[in-house]
Design an enzyme around this catalytic site. Structure first.
Site, PDB file in Angstrom:
ATOM      1  N   LYS A  52       0.745  -1.135  -0.016  1.00 21.98           N
ATOM      2  CA  LYS A  52       0.056   0.119  -0.080  1.00 21.98           C
ATOM      3  C   LYS A  52       0.830   1.183   0.017  1.00 21.98           C
ATOM      4  O   LYS A  52       0.609   2.101  -0.889  1.00 21.98           O
ATOM      5  CB  LYS A  52      -0.970   0.108   1.237  1.00 21.98           C
ATOM      6  N   GLN A  96      -4.757  -2.417   9.837  1.00 20.76           N
ATOM      7  CA  GLN A  96      -4.300  -3.553   9.133  1.00 20.76           C
ATOM      8  C   GLN A  96      -4.887  -4.724   9.747  1.00 20.76           C
ATOM      9  O   GLN A  96      -4.329  -4.989  11.122  1.00 20.76           O
ATOM     10  CB  GLN A  96      -2.902  -3.802   8.767  1.00 20.76           C
ATOM     11  N   ASP A 119     -10.574   1.928   3.676  1.00 19.84           N
ATOM     12  CA  ASP A 119     -11.327   0.363   3.177  1.00 19.84           C
ATOM     13  C   ASP A 119     -12.487   0.184   2.922  1.00 19.84           C
ATOM     14  O   ASP A 119     -13.146  -0.715   2.483  1.00 19.84           O
ATOM     15  CB  ASP A 119     -10.977  -0.558   4.597  1.00 19.84           C
TER      16      ASP A 119
END
Ligand code: NAP
Length: 286
Positions: A52, A96, A119
């Protein structure tokens, strides 16, 4: 249409737009900033977070991986999330998963500020899908959004198409069903209790497999007339090494119109969608 639907050409064509958008926003004095909270050193999580960061670097956004110790207290963890949630300089926040055992009871879905939820899992962002959101301009869950981006790039018109989705998880199957329904696909959602799965998949125009059972979908699940399109979301580690999708790619590819490979298919699109959501979040904040 190409037979093998790779992510690379999609990303190559879109990355330019994202980089341009990023530099335009930069000229307003604010660099798109993502904070990724990583607790512990789970090997997969370290790889995902680094990927990412690499993608953010590529488009000119700023990404910091906040590495927290495996044994951080719940209080300190929540304080860190609150700090980034309330910092005006931060546009995107991502926790995460998985979290270590002593924090795993925390519902992270609604912990992140919904305006920074890259997300797309916060219930208020999911509610956008319930209300008919088309996905690309919202903070939409990343894998479904990535599949939609692939459809747009490869000219796959969803309207009136019968899409069978195998899987009903909160991160892939469920939001994907809503999203594609909002694009006027006729969606059937299958799961582990579905009967006659082979008949269902054979009746579909588009099949999206997201069940995590490697190579389950062999030639018996598809017609033989090269008219069906398959998106394989599954990623499983094989005992003999390497990874595989839910589909037996080599066995089925010739009987289909098109298929995404694993790796290099849907997977990279998910990270791309994180970057898209980050810029969307920043734009919304201005
Ligand atoms: P999950 O939470 O384990 O959900 C799996 C879903 O598949 C469940 O709804 C389950 O049904 C269904 N299922 C399991 N076995 C089945 C079977 N034999 N027949 C029909 N349905 C079955 O998994 P997930 O998080 O959605 O992930 C699915 C796969 O996608 C995994 O391999 C994961 O690694 C991969 N993934 C890839 C990306 C990417 O970027 N490409 C992103 C996320 C996930 P029930 O609901 O009845 O249990």
């Amino acid at each position: 249409m190409e037979k093998i639907l790779y992510a690379k050409p999609v990303i190559d064509s879109e990355v330019e737009k994202l980089t341009k958008k990023c530099s335009e926003l930069k000229s307003s004095g604010k660099v798109a900033t993502l904070k990724v909270i990583l607790v512990g050193q789970d090997q997969g999580s370290v790889i995902y977070t680094n990927n990412k960061k690499k993608f953010c670097d590529k488009i000119g956004a700023d990404c910091e991986i906040i590495k927290l110790s495996e044994d951080i207290s719940e209080k300190d963890f929540l304080a860190k999330v609150n700090e980034v949630n309330t910092n005006d300089q931060v546009h995107g926040v991502l926790i995460q998963l998985p979290l270590p055992k002593h924090l795993s009871h925390i519902d992270t879905t609604n912990l992140v500020n919904p305006a920074k939820d890259v997300d797309g899992f916060h219930s208020s962002n999911i509610a956008c899908l319930f209300r008919g959101g088309k996905g690309l301009d919202n903070l939409t869950p990343c894998t479904p959004k990535g599949i939609l981006t692939m459809c747009n790039y490869y000219g796959i018109d969803l309207e009136g198409q019968h899409v069978v989705i195998i899987g009903r998880s909160l991160i892939v199957g469920k939001p994907l069903a809503l999203l594609l329904g909002n694009h006027n696909a006729t969606v059937t959602q299958a799961h582990s209790k579905t009967k006659n799965l082979k008949e269902l998949t054979k009746s579909a125009d588009i099949i999206i497999t997201a069940c995590g059972t490697p190579k389950k979908f062999n030639s018996q699940y598809f017609r033989d007339d090269q008219s069906q399109i398959v998106f394989d979301v599954g990623i499983s580690r094989l005992p003999e090494g390497g990874i595989a999708g839910d589909c037996d790619f080599h066995q089925i590819k010739d009987q289909l119109k098109a298929i995404t490979p694993v790796p290099r298919g849907v997977g990279p699109m998910t990270i791309f969608s994180v970057a898209q959501n980050l810029l969307q979040a920043q734009e919304n904040s201005l």
